[in-house]
Every structure is written in structure tokens, then in C-alpha cells.
Scaffold this active site. Structure first.
Site, PDB file in Angstrom:
ATOM      1  N   TRP A  45       0.880  -1.162   0.000  1.00 60.78           N
ATOM      2  CA  TRP A  45       0.000   0.000   0.000  1.00 60.78           C
ATOM      3  C   TRP A  45       0.931   1.230   0.000  1.00 60.78           C
ATOM      4  CZ3 TRP A  45      -2.036  -4.501   1.231  1.00 60.78           C
ATOM      5  CH2 TRP A  45      -3.413  -4.690   1.448  1.00 60.78           C
ATOM      6  N   LYS A  92      -0.554  -0.966  -4.480  1.00 59.26           N
ATOM      7  CA  LYS A  92      -1.875  -0.401  -4.247  1.00 59.26           C
ATOM      8  C   LYS A  92      -1.717   1.091  -4.015  1.00 59.26           C
ATOM      9  CE  LYS A  92      -5.516   0.710  -1.535  1.00 59.26           C
ATOM     10  NZ  LYS A  92      -5.654   1.971  -0.776  1.00 59.26           N
ATOM     11  N   TYR A 101       1.088   5.135   0.159  1.00 54.34           N
ATOM     12  CA  TYR A 101       0.310   6.351   0.368  1.00 54.34           C
ATOM     13  C   TYR A 101       1.232   7.526   0.626  1.00 54.34           C
ATOM     14  CZ  TYR A 101      -3.772   3.333   1.330  1.00 54.34           C
ATOM     15  OH  TYR A 101      -4.803   2.425   1.259  1.00 54.34           O
ATOM     16  N   ARG A 160       2.431  10.855   1.892  1.00 56.43           N
ATOM     17  CA  ARG A 160       1.973  11.850   2.863  1.00 56.43           C
ATOM     18  C   ARG A 160       3.159  12.298   3.717  1.00 56.43           C
ATOM     19  NH1 ARG A 160      -2.211   8.384   6.511  1.00 56.43           N
ATOM     20  NH2 ARG A 160      -3.041   8.097   4.396  1.00 56.43           N
TER      21      ARG A 160
END
Lengths: 309, 309, 309, 309, 309
Positions: free
Chosen positions: E172, E207, E174, E176
């Protein structure tokens, strides 16, 4: 180094191996004058353990020096040089990167009173192969002998360790002892069986002796006759051994045994080539000749595998 | 310490070794009155394990004290002192840095009912060699014996560990047991074979007994006669052993066996020198004499190796 | 593969390395069109970590595919291809044995708010290098940065592990952070210092940027002026960097940084050659051009290093 | 994949196993044309070790190629393919995920002079099973033989290791040696005993030969007669074996032995089905026929187990 | 299970992986209604760690029970179900073999006062994945965050261990924290960068969130505009992300983030399909609806990926 189509085909047969292991197979297959053809000639010098120094090197005393063999393998344009720990250590720096080496990890010993085919000492380690920059490890099994099962378990562990580090395994498979008679050691059914077991054990390169047309095992003989398996000529027998090694999915090289005449050696090589074998592993027949004679002999062998003779 | 050209040549033969291992070899080769010549005399005192204290030290009771041997090796200007764990521990502090030591890691034992050539206990560790500041480890193998393969596997592991820490290995290679007859233990073909196997196993310094002109193995004998390998004189036999150790790429020292007359000892040393051997390992013949006699004897041995006698 | 005299000379400088490590250096030095000359061109593709995919590959979208770079390195006859874990995994099987690879183990990352020169993740392992058949590991250090000491300790461990397995280390040494000003990052005294520290850390191949003639450090500047160290021309500065790497005992390759004009690239290469540098590591300047343009450019670079332009 | 009620019932019997192990049992039980029925047909190809290549594959030479068997198992809609290390490695990538595989870890060997039932080498590891993606390991025991206790301890360790990784164990249980007469090897009391011991050892799937109505052991015979245990028909004997395996809480598959006529094979299968057995493990009877014949035969076997014939 | 040509093509991109790892990828790719198409829908339920139970499951209280999600994934014909240790343990036996599971090994946590993107605990092990029969491990990285480098090193170790056991890794990714603004978290340049880094780290399945057309990084923006990289439509942006993952050599699935309207979800899926993405990972949008609604929604998603809507 552009890997040839033929070598790529061979590498593709080693499906479960990591790229490191395939890379080392490629190093061997792309080296020397046969590089890229899928054929190979390997120089093995481990007779010192089995026969002692004089029987091994007196016919050509230059061979007492391990550097001699490294240089011979390079000058003759061979694919690899195989030897035990000591000789590889003795030249590994001078010849670093110059020729793929195979660390022969066990060897027979004629001082032992243990009957033929008894277990052997493992005299080096996979870590030795790495620090010496070897392209493969080598190991001898004696299918039939009482030591067979121990040897199978030893090679299982060494081979698994080597595979994890990207190092392939060459198995010398010599049937002897057990139900195998002296005559049976070269019987085509027995040699094919021994080669097949090396493949079953996960060997990358299999080394057997050239079989004769004797059929040893009664049960097997029945099948050979019934099914009319062609084993009358040497090329046919080579073809049968290749078939027995996953239908050609494994590299198989053949040895001719004791020192013999040149014509016999050339005939053997043509038979290996015509039967689809991958090549020769030729020790005493090269290093027990003078350097000049050996170079001439190896040059002709190379030409035979190149299809020029 | 300027390393001599001769010692540099010898070190260059240890191609695959790390500088630590070569440095320890240099310590031994540069020590004492033979320092820098490429010749060496080693004092080994491990007979206590094999023969017990009285048989070893009663002829010269000063030898019960391990300090005596350290001091003897220093005073006689020898290259190294070899002993098992206990004696080294007993003097390692007093003589720290004073003389290269060799930790003898296994030894025979005459209390055991096991037949000659049986396996031996490994009685110390490479870690012991490090904490005692030893310049090498020593290990005995019995080529031919039933214990042979176990010993080969033991020395493989110990030697690999020692090499990784920069410590070279001295192999005592004594053929016995198996197919080796009592007479064959000193046969020149067998001694050469035993020395060769020590080299194959990766030994840095090889220790064998001086061979006689007997030829034990029938197959080998044929080769010696056919090839007219010169083994008639002791220097010729020493030369043949050196050749059998990678054509002189490995250091080989010779022992004379049991206590004997001085002239015999000096003749042996001249033969070792003239045959190109690296020197003597001389235990009982020095420590079973009085200190004065031993110093005189060792002084003459040194002079012989210096070419002065 | 006959190792050339020039390559043997270079290998001889890596005195303490085992034959495995030298063998892998030989693989890189003998590969491609510069094979055997002691010169090398390496294709590094690790900008994805630092600049992201679009900035790296949009100028030549074929480069999104890791196979493109393997093939480019082979077709252009380069010495090696360097990349992080993912891209090497994506082509390691197809190109097994076809081109020496360097596993780039850490990389900067422009999404991080940490100031330039902050520590980087180590994103692969020495075991990865072995299973992928890599000829070397690569690692970036930022001399001057706050992360410097951590990086030095990381590479100490990785490099020691790699050496024990026969794998050499390529150090990318980029001064930044700490007392190094933005202008100082290319200053000749600072670049020479950074290259020297890589050598001090035990690197086998050192990669720095081509320095300009700025002198950053006041103390250093005094010495450069006093001693009249020649740094006025680019070849002189290359020569000074080589001198700073153990007087030429270590292989040093230079990068040119961001994409730039062809003439500048050729001038750089001639300066590297004339200053005695070992070659170029050229990433964006090759893979951000079209394949055709890149092949033309690399062909001219090869010719420059061969002394033909 | 919706697990059927029948398969869920079977899995529920493996109460102490972790979900990984049950998941792999489910993979086998849900695969192929019998998937979900609780019945299974397994293709085992390990005769190469025991009988050599010609006796195994000459009747249908396509079988020399390990890919042939993978493809056969898939095309015939079987549940799993069992083989030693080498053949699995030779096709593991091409057929990754395509058919559950069982790594056969030991095998008999007819070259050995050791009496029947002697120990066998363990020729692969649980780690091999994981990297090759196998759904189970397979192991042969010889209840009765001198090797029995060693084999029990070997499988204890291998099975425990495999279970911890989520891999179930298939036990080939062949009574022979010891007090077992040649005739007794197929006796119903002995086969039931051998199956029971496999269950006692913690096997997940048990493989025995179809028993005949002979009663070997005198003590047992008394009980069989006294208690009127029905063993007159083959279905009754299958039912008795199932009962002996924790009253049906363990999966049991049956083999028919050497190549034989089709009708006999179909009769066997109907008996297995009617006796509540879980299915057939059918090697030589499939791969020694031509591919066409084998597919026809396997199709009928599947239909029998589906209750359609 | 006949692996489709499309799935074989995908597996062939994972060149360096062992057959076990490819086999588990095949299990996921061949499962459910999309099995064999190369498309996939994964049900992830790990919001409990990040948002607590009520925020996660109150909208559809059936979801408090982990069995609910297993059953949903099965009934909807999805490819895999991903969850942390506890929920997998809670249903692993009931659903053994019924649906490929992904062990989510770390997760964010909103009770922590550490700022967003801080490091996360690793709450399970690769050994857990094996005993639970998982087909993959899952791990979240936050490119840009201060925890990024630690996360990269964690996943390096976990992923290497998993690969050795035949278990692939789902990352995953992401973006940030760090230089990434709140708006930038969905910027197409940043998402493509985050996906690319996951590929560089050796992930098998990547992902990311569906990106919008914002361009965050000034340097990158220049390149996007200059090179006219098409990012105006969602399919174009998906295509760009796929390209950023080794030109489509890695599987990439997309999430839609927070609960939203059905039409938006279907539009997203069509865009993923049309842009060449491999599928959806859809958590809250399925399990926060009633079972009936979720099944209807997932049915339509499947049909979209099948090209029927």
C-alpha cells in the site's frame, strides 16, 4: 556478453533457479572456444586425492603445479576448470576472472581400506566457493554403494545452500558397489540410471562415463529388448542418457576414463556430439600428455564439437 | 622488519589467503636465526598426549616445565614452538610476543584401546589460538586410517575458521592404517601422497616424516619405475615430496621420528636442505637431550640450513 | 577469458581482497567494448527513487521498462548496469549472465522533507545481490551531512558482508550538507576529499562528480595555493582526484550530473581519460535520449576512452 | 472458491492443524474434476529412483520429460502431481499455480544391495517445498523393516516442520521386512496395520496398496476370525482400512501397484469408492500408457469416483 | 486449474521470483469471478486499526464479525481478502482454502499523537502468514513521511523473508508528510512517484489511490507539461501510473478512498479498466453498505472489469 539463443534455451530449462545460478551457468556456457554453442569441455584435476601425485602427474610433471592446469584450460579455450580446495586456492588470485572454476568438494582416496564406493570426506564448503569466485560446486555420488544414501543427503544440503547463493551444482555420478557388478559400472542401463538419479537430486550439470552396450539389470534388460531401445552404437547410448536426464532438460557431460589413444578420444567426442550430449570432461587424457600434445588434442576436440571434424 | 625477497616469494604462493594469514606465516618465516631464509626449524612438544610424561620428559626432567620449551625455542633461535593447549597457556603470558606459537589442536593417545590411526580428540579451539596469540594452528591427519574422512572434515572446518581470522594451518600428515602397511608408512610413494593430500586440503605448512626408498603401492610403483622418478637418495625423495606439494608452492617441513644419533640428524637436515625442503620439525631429538646438548645440536642444524655446514 | 595486462595491474591493487571479489571486478573490467582497457562506462538507473518516474523517464518513455536499460547496456557495449532491487528483479532472468549488474542498495528521495543529505533507506540486501547474480553492490554516502556517520557504519557492515561473499562495493560519494556549501559540492578540494573518504572506507570503485576549480575550505585552499596543486583544467582536477584515491590504486569513475549537451559530455570524457580517470557513469545523459541518439552518444564515448577521438 | 460441504467435513477432521495446512489440503481436495467430492486421484512419478528411467519411461517415452506429467495431471483433471525434487524443479515455473504438487522427499533405489526396506535418503527439504510452491510433502515408510524406526523419526521431524509452515504430509506406508513375509506385504491385517501406523504418526493423507484377503499375523488372524471382521471382498477390505485410519478421519488413497489391465484398474476403483476410500494414486498405470490411452483411462476413473460408472 | 494465457503473461513479469511466489500470485489471479482475466478486486478490512470499530463497522454492524468479510469476499467472487492478524485468525479455519488472504502486517492508528505518516507497528510475522495459509503479505508505506526510511527497511526484510518462503508482497503506497502537501497526496505526479517507489522496493502488487490531475512538484510539473504527458482524464492517469510501475510489469490496484456514491465507484472502475489498471481494492465502499447492497455493487464492479458494463 550477448547470450546466444542456444544458451538461452538451455538456461530456460532451469526453471526454478534464481538468476544468480543461471548467471553462473551462463558464465560456463559462454566461456572459451565453445562459448555459446551449448557444448562444453571441462578440465577436471582431482586425481591427486584418488591416485596420489605420482600416478597423476609423473607422466607430465608440469602438472604438479596447479597453475599449469588453470593456464591449460585458458589456453585451450575450455569452459571450466574443476579441482579440490588446495589447487584452486593456489591459483585463484593469479587467475581471478580468467576461467570459470568448479570447486570439487569430495573425492575418493585409494589409501583407505574401505571398499570401493565408501563415503568420502567433504573437504571444502560453499563459502569457500564464494570467496574463491567459483562458478559451480562439484560433488561425486556412487549410486549403488553403501555410502549412497549419505552422499545423497550431503549433496541435498550443499546443493540447497549453493542454490541460495546463486551457485549451480555439478554431480559426478559413478555407479559402483551394491548390486552393481564391476562390468555393470559401464552398462548402459546402469549409467542411464545413475544419470537419471543425479537429475532427480536436482543437479544442474551431470557427469557420467560413456556407457558400453552391456545391459546389467535383468528387469531393465527385458524392457530394453522389448521396447527396442537403441543402444547398439555409442551415439545411441549418449542419446539414451540425455533422454534419461529429463529428455535433455539437463546438461550432461561425459568422461572417457583412463588415459587412452587419441583416435578413441576423438571417436568418443563425435559420438557425444552426434548423440546430443553437451560435451566432455577430460582430465588425465589431457594433463598426462605434454602441454603441446594436450593443446593439439584439445584443439581437435573443440573442432569436433564445433562440427568441423 | 624488512621481509626478505625469499620470504616474499614464498608468501606469494598463498594466493587466496588474506593478509592476516600471510602476516602470521611471515612471523614464523622471519623469526630466529633462520628468519628470512625461507628455512625453518620448529620445536614441537606434544608427546605428552601420545606417550605420557615420563616417556617424554624423564630423559631431561627440565622439560616437565613448559617454560623450558618456550625458552629453548627462543634461545636456540628457532622459528616456532608447537604444543597443545595446556603448555601454551602455561607460558603464554611470560613469553607473549617472544616466539611464534602453534596451537596443536589434536593428538594421539596411547591409553586408548582403539587401533592406531583412530580418530583423536580436538582439544582446543581457534578462539584459543587467538587469545593465546598463536601464529598458527596445528592438526594431525592419518591418511589411510578409518578416521581419515572424519579428520578431513574436522580440519576443513577448523582451517576455514582459522583462515577467516588470519591464522594459517600446519598439517601433520602421517599415513597409517587402511591399505597402508607398517612398512608403507615411510614409503616414498605413500609419504608423497600424504603430503599431497595435505596440500589438497588447503594446508599452509605440511609436516611429513622423511621417506625411505620403499615403494608400497603396486600401481604407483609401476609409474615410479616407468617414469624413472628419482627416489634413490634422501635429497631426491625430499625433492619429490616438495614437487608433490604443488611443485613447491607449499612449505613442507620434515621430522626424523624417534630419538636418534646426532650424525643421522645432521645428515637428514642436509638432505632436506639439498632437496629443497623448508626445514625440520624436531621434538624428542632436542628436548630429550640436556639443554646444553640440545643447544649445540640446534646450533649445528641452523648452520646446516644456512649452508654453513 | 584472457585477462589483459592492464586489468591484472588494476586487480593487483586490491591486495586484501579474496579471489571472488577480484573475479567480480574482473567481470566488470573485461565486459563490453572497453573490456580489458581498464576504462569503463557504467549505466546507472536509480533516478526513480530520487526524482520519480516522469522526471526520469518521460523524456524517453521506453525507459519506463527496466528491460530497456539492460538491453541498452548490452547493445552499447558498456561494462555494467546499476539499479535498485525492483528493476534488477524485473529483468534478472531474461538477462542472466548477459551484463554485470550492480545492486544499488540505497537512494535519495525527493518527497522527504528531511534536509538534503539526510539518511536513506537501505532497500535491499547482500543476499539479494547473490541470488540476482550481481557483480557488485552500490551505495551512496553524503560526506558532510548529518547522516554521514550512520551511512559510514551501514556501508562498513554491508561492504564487509559483501567482501566475504566475493562481491565488491561501488561507493557513490556526494559531499553535501554540514559545512559544505551548495557551491562547495563541486569544489575540487571537497570532491577530492569525498573520493578519498570513499577510499578510506574500503570502496573498490569510487564514483564522484567532476569537480570545478572552486576551492571551498579555507585551510585546504591555503595548501592548494602554497603547494601549487594543479587544478586549473579538468584533466588536472581528475588527476588530482585519482591521486586522492591512493595515488590511483582505486578505480574512480565520474558523472556529469544532469542532462546536458553532447559536446560537453565528450569534453568531460576526454578530460577523464586524459586525467587518468577510469571512466564514466552516465545515466540521464544516456537514457533520457532516444535509443538511437543514446547509442550514437555511447559509441562516441567508447571511442574517446579507446583513444580514437 | 466455495469449499463444498463434503470437503469441509473432511477438513474438520484435521482438528489440530493450522489453517495453512488445511488450506493446502483444500487446494488438493478442490482441484480438478473430482474437486469438491472428497475423492481424489494423484499422479505420482517417482519410479525413476526405484526402477531407473528405462523401466519407468520406455513404455511411453514422452514421460522422460517432467513437463509431460505436469500436463497430464492438469489435462486429466487430477488432484495433484507427486515427484522428487529434480522433476518438480524442472517444471515448477511453467506450471506455477496450475496443479497442486507433492514433493516426494525420499525414495527407494534398486541399485543398493541393502535388503528391501532399508533406509532411504531424504533428497529434499521442507524449504524446497515452500520455494517450489508445493501443497504437500510426501514420504515413504516401511513398517516392519529395520529402517522403520529411523524413518519414523525422520518423518516426525519433517512433518512437524512442514505443519508449522502450513504444509500437510502424505505418507506412503509399505509394510515389508522384519516379521512381514513376502505374501504378508498385501495381507489385509498388515496393510490395515501399516495404514494405522501412518495415522498414528500424524499423516494427513495415507497411501497404501490395496490389500488381499490373506491374514498374516497369527494373533491378528484369531481376532479377525473371532470378531468376524468382513474382509472377503475388496470393498470390505477398503472399508476396514478406512476404519483403521481413525474411523475415516484421515484421507486414504490406494495404489494398484504394477502396470495391469484396464478392467482390473476400474474394478479396483469401484471397490475403493464402494468401500469409502478417498481415491487412487496411480502412477505406472497412467504414465506407461500412451497419452491418449492414459487420458481415456483417467477419464473413466474420474467417472467411477463421480459415481457415473 | 488451467492458468490462462493472460495470467501466464503477468506471471512471466516476475522474473526473479521462485515458483512458490508465482504460484501464490496465480492463486490470487485465478480466484473468483475475475479469475484468469488479469483483473482483480481485493477486499481490505484494516480500518479498525486506523479508525476504530464504530467508525468502521457501525454503518453495517454485521462487519464487526470477521467471518462476515471472508464470506462477502467469497460470495461476491472477489480475488482476495486482506486483514490484520486478529481477523484472519478469527476465520482462518472456517474459511481455509476458500479465499486467498493477505496478511496486512502494519496499519496506522488514530489514537497516536504522532503526526500523520508516522511509523506504524508491525503487528504480525511472515510465519503467521504461513500458518494462516495466506497467499500474500501486505504492508503500508508512507512515501514522504519521516517514517518512510524505516518503513522501507522494514519491508525490505519482511519481503525478502516472504519471498524465500514463496509468499508475494502487496505494498500500500500512500504519499503523505514530508514535502507532500495535503493536496499533493492525490496529485498524479506524486501518486505515480509513490507507485514507482513501491516497484523499486520489489513489491509484487502495488496499491495506490486514484490520482487527480493536480501536479504537485514544480520540477515534475515542468516535465509533465513539456512532454505533454496525458493526465487530463482518469484513464490517462491510470495508464500513467501503470507505466510508472515498470511499464506494466507490475500488478497495480487502485482504491477510491472514503465511502462514496455508487456512480462514482463505477466510473472509477471503468477508468481503471480503460487505463489498463489491474483492478480495485475496495473496503469501506463495500463493507459499510448492507450485505445486499454490497453484493449488488460488487457484482456490477465485476461486470465492469469483465467489460460487460
Amino acid at each position: 556478453m550477448k547470450i546466444t539463443r542456444r544458451v538461452k534455451e538451455i538456461l530456460a530449462n532451469y526453471e526454478s533457479d534464481n538468476p544468480g545460478t543461471k548467471g553462473n551457468l551462463a558464465r560456463i556456457l559462454m566461456e572459451g572456444r565453445l562459448g555459446g554453442t551449448g557444448k562444453m569441455i571441462i578440465l577436471p584435476v582431482d586425481q591427486g586425492f584418488e591416485h596420489g601425485p605420482a600416478r597423476s602427474f609423473a607422466p607430465n610433471p608440469a602438472g604438479y603445479d596447479p597453475h599449469y592446469h588453470y593456464q591449460m584450460a585458458i589456453d585451450a579455450g575450455l569452459n571450466a576448470y574443476a579441482a579440490p580446495l588446495g589447487p584452486l586456492e593456489a591459483g585463484a588470485d593469479t587467475f581471478a576472472g580468467a576461467i570459470p572454476t568448479i570447486l570439487k568438494m569430495n573425492s575418493a582416496n585409494s589409501l583407505s581400506r574401505q571398499k570401493e564406493g565408501a563415503d568420502q570426506a567433504v573437504t571444502s564448503s560453499v563459502q569457500d566457493a564464494l570467496r574463491l569466485g567459483c562458478a559451480a560446486i562439484g560433488f561425486t555420488i556412487y549410486p549403488g554403494s553403501d555410502a549412497m544414501y549419505d552422499q545423497y543427503e550431503e549433496i541435498r544440503e550443499l546443493s540447497a545452500e549453493a542454490k541460495s547463493y546463486g551457485i549451480p551444482t555439478v554431480l559426478w555420478s559413478y555407479p559402483r558397489g551394491g548390486n552393481v557388478t564391476k562390468e555393470g559400472e559401464l552398462a548402459v542401463d546402469i549409467i542411464a540410471y545413475a544419470a537419471h538419479m543425479a537429475a532427480l537430486l536436482g543437479a544442474h550439470i551431470i557427469k557420467v562415463k560413456l556407457p558400453n552396450d552391456y545391459l546389467e539389470n535383468a528387469e531393465a534388460k527385458k524392457v530394453y529388448l522389448e521396447r527396442q531401445i537403441a543402444t547398439g552404437t555409442l551415439p545411441e547410448r549418449v542419446r539414451h542418457v540425455m533422454q534419461s536426464c529429463f529428455n535433455g532438460r539437463r546438461i550432461v557431460v561425459f568422461s572417457g576414463g583412463a588415459h587412452k589413444g587419441e583416435d578413441a578420444i576423438f571417436d568418443d567426442a563425435r559420438a557425444i556430439r552426434d548423440g546430443g550430449g553437451n560435451g566432455s570432461i577430460i582430465g588425465r587424457n589431457s594433463f598426462q600428455r605434454s602441454r603441446e600434445d594436450a593443446l593439439v588434442l584439445l584443439d581437435r576436440l573443440v573442432k569436433i564439437y564445433l562440427g568441423k571434424e
